[in-house]
Design a protein around this motif. Structure first.
Motif, short mmCIF file in Angstrom:
data_model
loop_
_atom_site.label_atom_id
_atom_site.label_comp_id
_atom_site.label_asym_id
_atom_site.label_seq_id
_atom_site.Cartn_x
_atom_site.Cartn_y
_atom_site.Cartn_z
N GLY A 313 -1.67 11.19 0.29
CA GLY A 313 -2.41 10.39 -0.84
C GLY A 313 -3.41 11.13 -2.00
N MET A 314 -3.71 12.16 -2.23
CA MET A 314 -4.77 12.82 -3.14
C MET A 314 -4.42 13.72 -4.58
SD MET A 314 -7.32 13.89 -0.80
CE MET A 314 -8.25 15.32 -1.27
N ASN A 315 -5.08 13.53 -4.83
CA ASN A 315 -4.03 13.42 -6.42
C ASN A 315 -2.99 12.48 -6.88
OD1 ASN A 315 -5.24 16.07 -6.68
ND2 ASN A 315 -3.10 16.78 -6.64
N ILE A 316 -3.32 11.14 -6.12
CA ILE A 316 -2.81 9.73 -6.96
C ILE A 316 -3.94 8.85 -7.23
CG2 ILE A 316 -1.85 8.37 -5.62
CD1 ILE A 316 -0.05 10.59 -5.58
N SER A 317 -3.23 8.81 -8.36
CA SER A 317 -4.09 7.97 -9.12
C SER A 317 -5.23 6.45 -8.13
CB SER A 317 -3.68 7.19 -10.50
OG SER A 317 -2.71 5.79 -9.79
N SER A 318 -4.63 5.52 -7.29
CA SER A 318 -4.91 4.91 -6.41
C SER A 318 -4.87 5.60 -4.93
CB SER A 318 -4.17 3.35 -6.36
OG SER A 318 -4.01 2.89 -7.51
N GLY A 319 -5.34 6.46 -5.33
CA GLY A 319 -5.14 6.84 -3.67
C GLY A 319 -5.98 7.16 -2.73
N MET A 320 -6.14 7.00 -1.00
CA MET A 320 -6.87 7.19 -1.01
C MET A 320 -6.63 7.73 0.86
SD MET A 320 -7.54 3.48 0.21
CE MET A 320 -8.68 3.29 2.42
N ARG A 321 -7.99 7.82 1.78
CA ARG A 321 -7.52 8.18 3.17
C ARG A 321 -6.57 6.93 3.30
NH1 ARG A 321 -9.97 11.78 5.79
NH2 ARG A 321 -10.32 10.75 7.34
N ALA A 322 -6.11 7.70 5.15
CA ALA A 322 -5.83 6.39 6.28
C ALA A 322 -6.61 5.94 6.01
CB ALA A 322 -4.47 6.82 6.57
N ALA A 323 -7.44 4.74 6.02
CA ALA A 323 -8.43 4.40 6.70
C ALA A 323 -7.70 3.27 6.74
CB ALA A 323 -9.52 3.94 6.31
N ASP A 324 -9.11 1.64 6.78
CA ASP A 324 -8.49 0.61 7.19
C ASP A 324 -8.74 0.19 5.43
OD1 ASP A 324 -8.71 -0.40 9.94
OD2 ASP A 324 -10.48 -1.00 9.53
N GLY A 325 -7.51 -0.68 4.77
CA GLY A 325 -7.35 -1.25 3.61
C GLY A 325 -6.30 -0.44 3.04
N ALA A 326 -5.97 1.04 3.58
CA ALA A 326 -4.75 1.70 3.28
C ALA A 326 -3.59 1.02 2.93
CB ALA A 326 -4.89 3.15 3.25
N VAL A 327 -3.29 1.18 1.69
CA VAL A 327 -1.03 0.40 1.96
C VAL A 327 -0.60 1.25 2.52
CG1 VAL A 327 0.56 0.27 0.10
CG2 VAL A 327 -1.74 -0.82 -0.32
N LEU A 401 1.35 -2.42 -8.17
CA LEU A 401 1.22 -2.41 -7.13
C LEU A 401 0.41 -3.56 -6.61
CD1 LEU A 401 2.49 -1.51 -4.46
CD2 LEU A 401 0.41 0.12 -4.01
N ASN A 402 -0.71 -4.79 -7.14
CA ASN A 402 -1.48 -4.88 -6.72
C ASN A 402 -2.44 -5.53 -7.91
OD1 ASN A 402 -1.85 -6.78 -4.28
ND2 ASN A 402 -4.76 -6.13 -5.07
N GLU A 403 -2.12 -7.08 -7.80
CA GLU A 403 -3.59 -7.30 -9.11
C GLU A 403 -4.63 -7.71 -8.52
OE1 GLU A 403 -2.24 -8.13 -11.84
OE2 GLU A 403 -0.16 -8.82 -12.08
N ASP A 404 -5.39 -7.85 -7.33
CA ASP A 404 -6.36 -7.42 -7.16
C ASP A 404 -6.59 -7.40 -6.12
OD1 ASP A 404 -9.30 -8.32 -7.39
OD2 ASP A 404 -9.37 -11.04 -6.54
N PRO A 405 -8.05 -6.29 -5.36
CA PRO A 405 -8.48 -5.33 -7.55
C PRO A 405 -7.39 -4.70 -7.55
CG PRO A 405 -8.48 -4.13 -4.64
CD PRO A 405 -8.01 -6.15 -4.53
N LEU A 406 -6.99 -4.19 -9.13
CA LEU A 406 -5.73 -3.60 -9.49
C LEU A 406 -5.24 -2.27 -8.41
CD1 LEU A 406 -3.88 -4.03 -12.01
CD2 LEU A 406 -5.64 -2.40 -12.82
N LEU A 407 -4.17 -2.20 -8.77
CA LEU A 407 -3.99 -0.70 -7.93
C LEU A 407 -2.61 -0.60 -9.32
CD1 LEU A 407 -3.80 -1.44 -3.95
CD2 LEU A 407 -5.44 -0.02 -5.92
N ILE A 408 -2.76 0.88 -9.49
CA ILE A 408 -1.01 0.77 -10.26
C ILE A 408 -0.73 2.45 -9.57
CG2 ILE A 408 -2.37 -0.01 -12.39
CD1 ILE A 408 -2.96 2.23 -13.13
N VAL A 409 0.58 2.10 -9.72
CA VAL A 409 1.83 3.79 -9.42
C VAL A 409 1.52 4.21 -11.35
CG1 VAL A 409 3.32 5.55 -9.00
CG2 VAL A 409 2.19 2.52 -7.53
N THR A 410 1.60 5.58 -11.94
CA THR A 410 1.54 5.93 -12.47
C THR A 410 2.03 6.43 -12.72
OG1 THR A 410 0.03 7.99 -12.68
CG2 THR A 410 -0.98 5.79 -12.88
N GLN A 411 2.75 6.82 -13.76
CA GLN A 411 4.36 7.76 -13.83
C GLN A 411 4.21 9.49 -13.68
OE1 GLN A 411 7.72 7.38 -15.68
NE2 GLN A 411 7.61 9.15 -13.90
N GLY A 412 2.20 9.79 -13.83
CA GLY A 412 1.75 10.99 -12.85
C GLY A 412 2.01 11.00 -11.67
N ASP A 413 1.92 9.65 -11.19
CA ASP A 413 1.67 9.76 -9.42
C ASP A 413 3.29 10.28 -8.85
OD1 ASP A 413 -0.87 8.91 -9.55
OD2 ASP A 413 -0.62 6.80 -10.06
#
Lengths: 529, 216
Positions: A313-327, A401-413
């Motif tokens: 989940g690192m180096n990913i624009s909408s990345g986060m640790r595996a915690a509550d609220g993580a897709v 991926l999600n509108e609100d809050p905005l979660l996007i997946v980029t080509q770089g991801d």
């Protein structure tokens, strides 16, 4: 002085009782009373050669039968010249479940007291307190490796040593030893056990972590030819490196194979029975480094692939640790995008397994093509259900991926994950090529590690990290590093087994493999649907 | 019989589509028809490679795609090159490229080399895990115009600084431009060690080299 031969291995024998020479040479002998002639557990049978006369203590503690068959207490007997002997241990069988797969094995080491097993990961450290009498795990604790202040990955921490040649290694050691002491305190408190009653601490870690834990210069691991200072198992008093336990608590660090195949992988391979399987078994620990071991035709081949941190989940624009609220899972259909988050909370970001889930769906729906590129928005009709899911940022394509809050997946991801996938699959492919077997000939694929445990088989093959053909062969073994340390703590046989295994494992440097660039390039291609 | 333009397009498309066989076939037909090898290379193969790098810039293509394109280009080059009238390599700007000592990761370096070659530079590839001294010695022997260094690891990036110091010691710094790149490298690092430039990717590297050497 003379020599002592145990199991065909000759060790030098110094002054004093046999026990001392055996322990100094790393041969395990059960001696709960620390060689004071009280417990009578440290029996050895003299097969050849002469020893000092039987002591009073031995006459008292040994039966006549024992004495007649050449059995002595190694804490009393001294060699008078060259001696050949065997160490006697009571065989005990037992099966205890810890987290992760545990094979049945002989418990032949301690009969009482407590032990500690530790898995030192670059990111997380796991410690468990074990009752040596029955093998039960009494308490466990985990925490973030305190060395994170010196860098998140091993290379950055090694760079710290380069930049601080005087005290870098010492400061890294202090950080991890401090963490370990805290955790020992914690598990002892939880179980109501005195730290002084800990007889042994067994540690499995990657090669860099082992070096840093023992305060050994790790710099050579960070540069070609990537040569560690030591690979062999280590056994010495824990207090020597500042571990706060008993005065005589022993520290045992499991053996390693190379700079990038450490004791954690040796432990895992042993837990999975790779040392004596007749089948074609592939073991893989997926993380920042993907380590792979292949058992085939009596050989054990291994390699390490630099996957990078994207899968965590690192180096990913909408990345986060595996915690509550993580897709953590997603389903894309004509009705739209349905997300599953950890804890069922409002989505905040994408964790490592989540990014694979997303990618799997993007590939399945053709939003991402085999080469890893997003489909062009203007190639889709506006009525297409995928049309509103894509948006343009300048010339760059993105997936919403999600509108609100905005979660996007980029080509770089996608490219970051693709690099990780390419690295792991290329290692997999190179090992099979080297062993001369095809994917169909693989019998089992064992997935180890905390991160791997969260990756369902359809994520792994759906994103092409592993080929579709192995899907039905995948099994999960959990934290096999810790399990291996546990087996080493409980079993002499397992300990020897791991040392033998480590010596047999053949390390393959991927970068030096013939045609590696070609294999890597082909491994970058995603499965097409 | 295909026209010259049709064959050039097939060469170019073959490179963009990573189709080695198509390129080989088109290159052979092109020669058999008696067209000049130089045009085939520049307007066919190199044109395709330039299109591929355009796609790379637009994120349509990734590193590995461009590598596959270059495989196809080299297949064509091997066929056409023997028919070039004569080496006009002397007029080309010369660069020394390699991965610095201690590092064996060379995919990025390979891509930069390909792009620079495609852009008309004469590149001397020292490979990976290159002893620092060798950059300087080779640049001296070959009278190179620039040196390109890359590394993926933080543990080895200090070697780039050492090469620049060696160039200074040899009194060569004024004649040789130094450009650097790789995962942990940044413009800031380039400034810190006194490199002439940093490029983030292979396409940027070509632009940088042209700028440093005053090539339009």
């Amino acid at each position: 002085m003379g020599s002592v031969t145990v199991k065909g291995r000759k060790i030098s024998c110094g002054e004093g009782p046999l026990l001392k020479s055996l322990l100094d040479a790393g041969v395990f002998v059960d001696n709960p009373c620390n060689g004071t002639g009280v417990c009578g557990k440290c029996k050895v049978r003299i097969l050849k050669g002469e020893c000092s006369p039987m002591s009073e203590t031995e006459h008292r503690l040994l039966s006549d039968n024992d004495a007649a068959s050449g059995i002595r207490l190694s804490c009393m007997a001294e060699a008078a010249g060259d001696v050949e002997l065997e160490v006697l241990q009571q065989d005990r069988k037992g099966k205890v479940l810890t987290k992760g797969y545990l094979p049945e094995f002989d418990r032949d080491l301690y009969e009482d007291g407590y032990g500690i097993v530790i898995d030192i990961g670059t990111t997380t450290v796991v410690t468990a307190l074990i009752d040596l009498a029955d093998g039960a795990e009494l308490a466990a604790s985990s925490m973030v490796n305190a060395q994170k202040h010196f860098g998140l990955d091993v290379l950055t921490r090694i760079t710290y040593e380069y930049e601080h040649p005087e005290d870098g290694a010492r400061r890294l050691q202090e950080a991890i030893v401090h963490s370990v002491n805290d955790m020992i305190k914690e598990v002892c408190r939880e179980a109501g056990v005195r730290a002084e009653d800990i007889r042994e601490i067994d540690v499995a870690a990657n090669c860099t972590m082992t070096h840093m834990f023992l305060g050994v210069d790790a710099r050579s691991i960070g540069r070609s030819p990537y040569k560690p200072v030591f690979l062999e198992a280590k056994r010495f008093p824990a207090k020597e490196i500042g571990i706060e336990a008993g005065e005589n608590t022993v520290l045992y660090c499991l053996p390693q194979v190379s700079a990038y195949i450490g004791a954690d992988i040796v432990a895992g391979a042993y837990v999975c029975g790779l040392q004596d399987t007749q089948k074609n078994v592939l073991f893989i620990d997926i993380g920042t480094n993907g380590e792979i071991v292949l058992a085939s035709g009596g050989r054990l081949l291994c390699c390490s692939c630099a996957a990078g941190p994207a899968l965590e989940g690192m180096n990913i624009s909408s990345g986060m640790r595996a915690a509550d609220g993580a897709v953590e899972d997603v389903r894309i259909t004509e009705q739209g995008t349905a997300l599953t988050t950890i804890g069922g909370k409002k989505p905040e970001g994408i964790c490592g397994s989540g990014i694979l889930a997303v990618l799997k769906e993007l590939l399945r729906t053709g939003i991402v093509k085999k080469t890893g590129v997003f489909i062009k928005k203007d190639k889709l009709s506006e009525a297409d259900y995928r049309y509103p899911m894509l948006r343009m940022d300048g010339t760059k394509r993105e997936f919403i991926l999600n509108e609100d809050p905005l979660l996007i997946v980029t080509q770089g991801d996608i490219r970051q994950v693709q690099l990780a996938k390419g690295a792991i699959l290329s290692g997999f492919t190179a090992l099979l090529l080297k062993a001369g077997i095809t994917m169909d000939e693989l019998d089992h694929v064992m997935i180890a590690g905390q991160f791997g445990a969260h990756l369902p088989a359809d994520f792994l093959v759906g994103t092409g990290i592993l080929p579709e053909g192995v899907k039905e062969k995948i099994a999960y073994v959990g934290n096999s590093s810790k399990t291996g340390a546990y087996m080493a703590l409980m079993s002499q046989k397992a300990r020897h087994g791991m040392e033998e295994l480590a010596a047999r494992m053949e390390y393959m440097e991927l970068a030096e493999t013939e045609n590696y660039e070609r294999i890597f390039t082909e491994s970058m291609i995603f499965p097409g649907f | 019989m295909s026209t010259k333009e049709e064959l050039l397009k097939r060469l170019s498309d073959g490179v963009v589509d990573m189709e080695e066989d198509d390129v080989a076939e088109a290159a052979q037909e092109y020669l058999d028809a008696g067209y000049p090898a130089f045009d085939g290379i520049m307007e066919g193969l190199v044109d395709g490679m330039n299109r591929a790098s355009q796609l790379y810039e637009e994120e349509e293509y990734f590193v590995t795609d461009v590598l596959l394109c270059s495989d196809a280009m080299y297949v064509g080059l091997d066929i056409l090159r023997p028919f070039l009238p004569e080496e006009e390599g002397n007029s080309k700007k010369k660069g020394v490229i390699g991965v610095v000592e201690g590092d064996t990761h060379d995919i990025g370096k390979n891509l930069v080399k390909i792009m620079l070659e495609t852009a008309g530079f004469h590149m001397i590839d020292l490979g990976r895990d290159v002893p620092l001294r060798k950059f300087v010695d080779t640049a001296k022997e070959e009278q190179a115009d620039f040196i390109c260094m890359s590394t993926l690891m933080t543990t080895t990036m200090g070697g780039m600084n050492d090469v620049i110091r060696l160039l200074e010691e040899e009194g060569m710094r004024g004649q040789v431009k130094v450009m650097i790149g790789g995962g942990p490298i940044s413009q800031k690092y380039a400034d810190k060690i006194g490199a002439d430039g940093y490029s983030q990717n292979a396409v940027e590297a070509v632009k940088l080299a042209k700028r440093l050497l005053d090539i339009a």
